[in-house]
Design a protein around this motif. Structure first.
Motif, PDB file in Angstrom:
ATOM      1  N   LEU A 242       0.848  -1.185   0.000  1.00 58.57           N
ATOM      2  CA  LEU A 242       0.000   0.000   0.000  1.00 58.57           C
ATOM      3  C   LEU A 242       0.884   1.234   0.000  1.00 58.57           C
ATOM      4  O   LEU A 242       1.419   1.635   1.038  1.00 58.57           O
ATOM      5  N   ASP A 243       1.052   1.825  -1.172  1.00 58.28           N
ATOM      6  CA  ASP A 243       1.907   3.006  -1.298  1.00 58.28           C
ATOM      7  C   ASP A 243       1.100   4.271  -0.985  1.00 58.28           C
ATOM      8  O   ASP A 243      -0.106   4.328  -1.228  1.00 58.28           O
ATOM      9  N   GLU A 244       1.791   5.273  -0.441  1.00 56.10           N
ATOM     10  CA  GLU A 244       1.183   6.554  -0.063  1.00 56.10           C
ATOM     11  C   GLU A 244      -0.033   6.337   0.837  1.00 56.10           C
ATOM     12  O   GLU A 244      -1.122   6.859   0.609  1.00 56.10           O
ATOM     13  N   ILE A 245       0.169   5.566   1.892  1.00 57.65           N
ATOM     14  CA  ILE A 245      -0.909   5.206   2.808  1.00 57.65           C
ATOM     15  C   ILE A 245      -1.475   6.437   3.507  1.00 57.65           C
ATOM     16  O   ILE A 245      -2.628   6.455   3.943  1.00 57.65           O
ATOM     17  N   GLY A 246      -0.676   7.499   3.608  1.00 60.92           N
ATOM     18  CA  GLY A 246      -1.141   8.714   4.278  1.00 60.92           C
ATOM     19  C   GLY A 246      -2.256   9.415   3.548  1.00 60.92           C
ATOM     20  O   GLY A 246      -2.937  10.273   4.118  1.00 60.92           O
ATOM     21  N   ASP A 247      -2.472   9.099   2.256  1.00 61.82           N
ATOM     22  CA  ASP A 247      -3.526   9.734   1.472  1.00 61.82           C
ATOM     23  C   ASP A 247      -4.837   8.959   1.506  1.00 61.82           C
ATOM     24  O   ASP A 247      -5.790   9.319   0.813  1.00 61.82           O
ATOM     25  N   MET A 248      -4.914   7.884   2.292  1.00 64.98           N
ATOM     26  CA  MET A 248      -6.121   7.058   2.318  1.00 64.98           C
ATOM     27  C   MET A 248      -7.250   7.781   3.045  1.00 64.98           C
ATOM     28  O   MET A 248      -7.057   8.306   4.144  1.00 64.98           O
ATOM     29  N   PRO A 249      -8.462   7.823   2.450  1.00 66.14           N
ATOM     30  CA  PRO A 249      -9.605   8.489   3.107  1.00 66.14           C
ATOM     31  C   PRO A 249      -9.965   7.808   4.422  1.00 66.14           C
ATOM     32  O   PRO A 249      -9.699   6.620   4.629  1.00 66.14           O
ATOM     33  N   ALA A 250     -10.615   8.566   5.297  1.00 64.17           N
ATOM     34  CA  ALA A 250     -10.920   8.089   6.654  1.00 64.17           C
ATOM     35  C   ALA A 250     -11.801   6.850   6.655  1.00 64.17           C
ATOM     36  O   ALA A 250     -11.575   5.923   7.431  1.00 64.17           O
ATOM     37  N   ASP A 251     -12.846   6.805   5.786  1.00 67.51           N
ATOM     38  CA  ASP A 251     -13.749   5.664   5.804  1.00 67.51           C
ATOM     39  C   ASP A 251     -13.040   4.391   5.356  1.00 67.51           C
ATOM     40  O   ASP A 251     -13.307   3.292   5.875  1.00 67.51           O
ATOM     41  N   LEU A 252     -12.111   4.516   4.411  1.00 68.51           N
ATOM     42  CA  LEU A 252     -11.370   3.344   3.975  1.00 68.51           C
ATOM     43  C   LEU A 252     -10.355   2.912   5.034  1.00 68.51           C
ATOM     44  O   LEU A 252     -10.043   1.725   5.167  1.00 68.51           O
ATOM     45  N   GLN A 253      -9.844   3.868   5.803  1.00 76.80           N
ATOM     46  CA  GLN A 253      -8.941   3.519   6.905  1.00 76.80           C
ATOM     47  C   GLN A 253      -9.643   2.588   7.899  1.00 76.80           C
ATOM     48  O   GLN A 253      -9.043   1.632   8.397  1.00 76.80           O
ATOM     49  N   THR A 254     -10.931   2.864   8.153  1.00 76.86           N
ATOM     50  CA  THR A 254     -11.693   2.029   9.085  1.00 76.86           C
ATOM     51  C   THR A 254     -11.821   0.606   8.564  1.00 76.86           C
ATOM     52  O   THR A 254     -11.621  -0.367   9.304  1.00 76.86           O
ATOM     53  N   ARG A 255     -12.139   0.450   7.276  1.00 76.26           N
ATOM     54  CA  ARG A 255     -12.288  -0.883   6.705  1.00 76.26           C
ATOM     55  C   ARG A 255     -10.947  -1.622   6.664  1.00 76.26           C
ATOM     56  O   ARG A 255     -10.883  -2.823   6.896  1.00 76.26           O
ATOM     57  N   LEU A 256      -9.873  -0.883   6.357  1.00 77.09           N
ATOM     58  CA  LEU A 256      -8.559  -1.507   6.333  1.00 77.09           C
ATOM     59  C   LEU A 256      -8.175  -2.014   7.713  1.00 77.09           C
ATOM     60  O   LEU A 256      -7.611  -3.108   7.854  1.00 77.09           O
ATOM     61  N   LEU A 257      -8.492  -1.241   8.742  1.00 75.09           N
ATOM     62  CA  LEU A 257      -8.184  -1.660  10.111  1.00 75.09           C
ATOM     63  C   LEU A 257      -8.872  -2.982  10.433  1.00 75.09           C
ATOM     64  O   LEU A 257      -8.264  -3.876  11.040  1.00 75.09           O
ATOM     65  N   ARG A 258     -10.128  -3.143  10.017  1.00 74.90           N
ATOM     66  CA  ARG A 258     -10.855  -4.379  10.290  1.00 74.90           C
ATOM     67  C   ARG A 258     -10.210  -5.568   9.593  1.00 74.90           C
ATOM     68  O   ARG A 258     -10.118  -6.661  10.151  1.00 74.90           O
ATOM     69  N   VAL A 259      -9.754  -5.349   8.364  1.00 75.83           N
ATOM     70  CA  VAL A 259      -9.107  -6.441   7.636  1.00 75.83           C
ATOM     71  C   VAL A 259      -7.810  -6.845   8.332  1.00 75.83           C
ATOM     72  O   VAL A 259      -7.501  -8.036   8.470  1.00 75.83           O
ATOM     73  N   LEU A 260      -7.045  -5.859   8.779  1.00 71.70           N
ATOM     74  CA  LEU A 260      -5.786  -6.164   9.459  1.00 71.70           C
ATOM     75  C   LEU A 260      -6.031  -6.885  10.779  1.00 71.70           C
ATOM     76  O   LEU A 260      -5.211  -7.685  11.223  1.00 71.70           O
ATOM     77  N   GLN A 261      -7.168  -6.605  11.417  1.00 67.16           N
ATOM     78  CA  GLN A 261      -7.461  -7.214  12.712  1.00 67.16           C
ATOM     79  C   GLN A 261      -7.876  -8.675  12.590  1.00 67.16           C
ATOM     80  O   GLN A 261      -7.439  -9.520  13.366  1.00 67.16           O
ATOM     81  N   ASN A 262      -8.739  -8.983  11.593  1.00 68.38           N
ATOM     82  CA  ASN A 262      -9.261 -10.352  11.518  1.00 68.38           C
ATOM     83  C   ASN A 262      -9.119 -11.021  10.163  1.00 68.38           C
ATOM     84  O   ASN A 262      -9.524 -12.164   9.992  1.00 68.38           O
ATOM     85  N   GLY A 263      -8.551 -10.302   9.185  1.00 64.52           N
ATOM     86  CA  GLY A 263      -8.339 -10.908   7.870  1.00 64.52           C
ATOM     87  C   GLY A 263      -9.613 -11.124   7.077  1.00 64.52           C
ATOM     88  O   GLY A 263      -9.609 -11.885   6.103  1.00 64.52           O
TER      89      GLY A 263
END
Length: 506
Positions: A242-263
């Protein structure tokens, strides 16, 4: 440095190197630390001795006649898996670092090395530890060139992570080669035979990001005529970069966090959860800590991504890497254009090493392509440089600029000697790279006007202290490297450190 106590049994160290001077230096320096050192000229003699006794630590060169260091490492790991092996080499590159760690080396130490750091490393290696097994990961195909100390830290980090599936955050300015590092992390990992999927978050329209990452079901929205797998599904079993992760919108950050937590995640328009096994390597040129403070990046996601951080130094922080990078890119450009590679004249190379390279390695690569096309002869002269580089480099070369301090990449091998902060006596230049001689003259005139005597007694130590601090910072505490940059011998540097109170003496 703390000496070994008399109550502790001495550490038995075996050194194998075909260079007599290296054997002598290590024997003397480690012997002064109370260690018992036995030196071997080649691998055959050492293997014979291993049949009779086993040392606490083995230090081996990587390139030797007959059985080289990597082959020796493999044989030692097979017969004595508990024996820690430190690999030393004058040919420091990513392949050597990865091969050493893959083979189970305790540490990889590029020459020239600081004998103090070597002694500390041997002492750490001698402590009880769990044996490290080999890895089946393939050697990296990504070309990462670097001889500077800061790049050696990057190589060490990649090598140590070769056995791991851990999440990594790669930071560095644009053009430093963050994707190359991500590819190397993948290619040296147990996932090397699985997909490597790269996504530039900043290059995808915001309304397509969710579908790009997680895919969509047929009919999920207008235009979704077929089912589409997202990047997470495509990377299943492999690595998602995931390049330039700092540009990710807030709502997508939430979904990404869930994937990282439980796959698990849902496709757009889907109702059934999808489970994936993906290693995430994220990268950014932005200051995520600051984005978190400003509320523009989720703190919990930041901590999920920032498990291991690898910092890629800017090219201006490693000017010694400009010549090998130039040769590499000029050769590649010559191959692409089916022409003989250009040769850079020494005075041109010196000018390019003084250039700050705001676009980093990417700018240097493009410059090599430009020179291959535009320079009329086989040799590159000053007048052949692109105007924007020639003008800026001339200005930067005309003023003395101290080399910037390179922040360490993660996983440093040892705690280097660092300069203690000192109260400056001399006035600082108003801007970086300013006319320090003019500032010195102004200070001297002001002090003499006050009737002060003995100015050199105050100015000379302050001058030397400032240069020593910067050189030690730029070399990350490696005394041999600092002495080289200052033009001193190592003994002189050690004496000055003691005289100026900048660190522990030897």
């Amino acid at each position: 440095m703390n000496r070994i106590s008399e109550e502790q049994p001495p550490i038995h160290v075996w050194v194998v190197d075909d260079d007599e001077s290296i054997r002598w230096v290590l024997a003397k320096s480690l012997g002064r630390e109370g260690m018992q050192v036995r030196a071997f000229e080649g691998s055959a003699e050492l293997l014979d001795a291993l049949g009779e006794e086993t040392p606490d630590v083995l230090v081996s060169d990587i390139r030797m006649p007959g059985v080289d260091g990597l082959a020796l490492l493999e044989r030692v790991r097979a017969s004595h898996p508990e024996l820690p092996v430190i690999i030393i080499t004058a040919h420091s590159d990513l392949d050597a670092a990865v091969a050493s760690y893959k083979g189970g080396a305790f540490e990889y130490l590029p020459k020239p090395f600081d004998v103090d750091a070597a002694a500390t490393l041997v002492r750490r290696a001698a402590k009880p530890k769990t044996p490290v097994g080999g890895s089946s990961a393939t050697a990296p195909t990504a070309t990462i060139i670097g001889e500077a100390p800061a790049m050696q830290d990057v190589f060490r980090a990649i090598g140590r992570l070769a056995h791991s599936n851990i999440t990594v955050l790669v930071t560095g300015e644009s053009g430093t080669g963050k994707e190359l590092v991500a590819r190397a992390l993948h290619e040296t990992s147990p996932r090397a035979n699985k997909p490597f999927i790269a996504v530039n978050t900043a290059a995808i329209p915001k309304d397509l990001l969710e579908s790009e990452f997680f895919g969509h079901e047929r009919g999920a929205f207008t235009g979704a005529a077929t089912l589409r797998k997202g990047r997470f599904e495509q990377a299943d079993g492999g690595t998602l970069f995931l390049d330039e992760i700092g540009d990710m919108p807030a709502d997508l950050q939430t979904r990404l966090l869930r994937v990282l937590q439980n796959g698990e995640f849902y496709r757009v328009g889907g109702t059934a959860p999808i489970k994936v096994d993906v290693r995430v390597v994220a990268a950014t040129h932005q200051d995520l800590d600051q984005l978190v403070k400003e509320g523009r990046f989720r703190e919990d996601l930041y901590h999920r991504l920032n498990v291991i951080r690898v910092r890629i130094p800017a090219l201006r922080e490693r000017p010694e890497d400009v010549p090998p990078l130039m040769r590499h890119f000029l050769a590649r450009a010559g191959e692409e254009l089916k022409t003989e590679p250009k040769r850079v004249l020494p005075e041109v190379m010196a000018r390019l090493q003084n250039f700050e390279w705001p676009g980093n390695v990417r700018q240097l690569e493009n410059t090599c392509r430009w020179l291959t096309v535009m320079a009329p002869g086989r040799e590159i002269h000053l007048q052949d440089l692109p105007p924007e580089i020639a003008e800026r480099a001339a200005v930067e070369a005309s003023r003395p600029v101290a080399p910037p301090a390179a922040a360490p990449a993660v996983l440093a091998a040892e705690a280097p000697v660092t300069a203690a902060a000192a109260t400056p006596v001399m006035p600082a230049a108003s801007t970086a790279g300013g006319d320090w001689l003019s500032d010195l003259r102004l200070w001297a005139r002001a002090e003499l006007a006050k009737g002060r005597d003995g100015l050199l007694d105050e100015a000379a130590p302050a001058f030397e202290r400032a240069l020593l601090e910067v050189a030690l910072e730029a070399s990350r505490g490696q005394r041999i490297e600092a002495a080289k940059r200052l033009g001193w011998g190592r003994n002189t540097l050690t004496r000055k450190i003691k005289e100026l109170g900048l660190g522990d003496d030897e």
